[in-house]
Design an enzyme around this catalytic site. Structure first.
Site, PDB file in Angstrom:
ATOM      1  N   ARG A   1      -5.712  -0.825   0.114  1.00  0.00           N
ATOM      2  CA  ARG A   1      -5.176   0.515  -0.128  1.00  0.00           C
ATOM      3  C   ARG A   1      -5.293   0.983  -1.569  1.00  0.00           C
ATOM      4  NH1 ARG A   1       0.568  -1.024   2.200  1.00  0.00           N
ATOM      5  NH2 ARG A   1      -0.179  -2.976   1.272  1.00  0.00           N
TER       6      ARG A   1
ATOM      7  N   ASP B   1      -0.301  -0.781   5.773  1.00  0.00           N
ATOM      8  CA  ASP B   1      -1.228  -1.851   5.404  1.00  0.00           C
ATOM      9  C   ASP B   1      -2.261  -2.013   6.523  1.00  0.00           C
ATOM     10  OD1 ASP B   1      -2.525  -4.175   4.768  1.00  0.00           O
ATOM     11  OD2 ASP B   1      -0.709  -5.332   4.388  1.00  0.00           O
TER      12      ASP B   1
ATOM     13  N   CYS C   1      -0.726  -2.020  -4.567  1.00  0.00           N
ATOM     14  CA  CYS C   1      -0.402  -2.431  -3.193  1.00  0.00           C
ATOM     15  C   CYS C   1      -0.181  -3.945  -3.201  1.00  0.00           C
ATOM     16  CB  CYS C   1      -1.474  -1.989  -2.196  1.00  0.00           C
ATOM     17  SG  CYS C   1      -3.103  -2.704  -2.467  1.00  0.00           S
TER      18      CYS C   1
HETATM   19  P1  4NP Z   1      -3.672  -4.259   0.583  1.00  0.00           P
HETATM   20  O1  4NP Z   1      -3.900  -5.049   1.942  1.00  0.00           O
HETATM   21  O2  4NP Z   1      -2.290  -4.589   0.089  1.00  0.00           O
HETATM   22  O3  4NP Z   1      -3.786  -2.820   0.975  1.00  0.00           O
HETATM   23  O4  4NP Z   1      -4.756  -4.700  -0.382  1.00  0.00           O
HETATM   24  C1  4NP Z   1      -3.757  -6.443   2.019  1.00  0.00           C
HETATM   25  C2  4NP Z   1      -4.769  -7.249   1.586  1.00  0.00           C
HETATM   26  C3  4NP Z   1      -4.653  -8.631   1.670  1.00  0.00           C
HETATM   27  C4  4NP Z   1      -3.506  -9.169   2.181  1.00  0.00           C
HETATM   28  C5  4NP Z   1      -2.479  -8.352   2.616  1.00  0.00           C
HETATM   29  C6  4NP Z   1      -2.605  -6.985   2.525  1.00  0.00           C
HETATM   30  N1  4NP Z   1      -3.389 -10.568   2.281  1.00  0.00           N
HETATM   31  O5  4NP Z   1      -2.389 -11.033   2.863  1.00  0.00           O
HETATM   32  O6  4NP Z   1      -4.270 -11.303   1.798  1.00  0.00           O
END
Ligand code: 4NP
Length: 146
Positions: free
Chosen positions: A13, A118, A7
């Site tokens: 995720r 997300d 991800c």
């Molecule tokens: P992930 O969610 O891609 O599902 O781990 C996110 C976690 C952190 C960030 C964006 C999405 N971020 O911008 O730090």
């Protein structure tokens, strides 16, 4: 079988996908290696988001030992399947692929063009995101285990 879940941050995720598929594969005595990584590098070495750890625990999975890593091109050769959570991840990973063999390992974790939303900016999304990932994880195990 080696499967990499991808991800953006590798804290919400893909750690859920990693932990759920690993747990279910172990229950079925499948000798699979599951890992996860992020296309972004902000969270390298960190545990999963506390909301992902909590929702996993609620449903009986422990993802607290997992640590975030950054996707790198060596992973194309290390893994048999690279399953990505959304179309941005798909684009970003495919952009790094060197050849058709690497590209063909990469696809969306969900079927039929669906993306795993997300949940980072909305606490209420962690429960439905968990359920979506767990449902797909069970089907994935069936698909890939015979
Ligand atoms: P992930 O969610 O891609 O599902 O781990 C996110 C976690 C952190 C960030 C964006 C999405 N971020 O911008 O730090």
């Amino acid at each position: 079988m080696k499967i990499l879940m991808v991800c953006l941050g590798n804290i919400c995720r893909s750690p859920l996908a990693e932990g759920i598929v690993r747990h279910l594969a172990q229950e079925k005595k499948l000798d699979w290696e599951i890992a996860s990584a992020g296309t972004g590098n902000w969270h390298i070495g960190q545990p999963a988001d506390k909301r992902s750890i909590a929702i996993a625990k609620t449903y009986g999975y422990d993802i607290s030992a997992q640590r975030a890593q950054h996707f790198n091109v060596r992973m194309f050769d290390e893994y048999d399947h690279i399953l990505v959570m959304d179309k941005n991840n798909l684009r970003d990973v495919l952009r790094l692929a060197a050849n058709a063999e690497q590209r063909k390992k990469v696809r969306l974790f969900l079927t039929e063009e669906s993306e795993v939303t997300d949940p980072y900016f909305d606490d209420l999304l962690f429960d439905p995101v968990f359920k979506t990932i767990e449902l797909r994880a069970k089907k994935l195990i069936q698909e890939l285990s015979h």
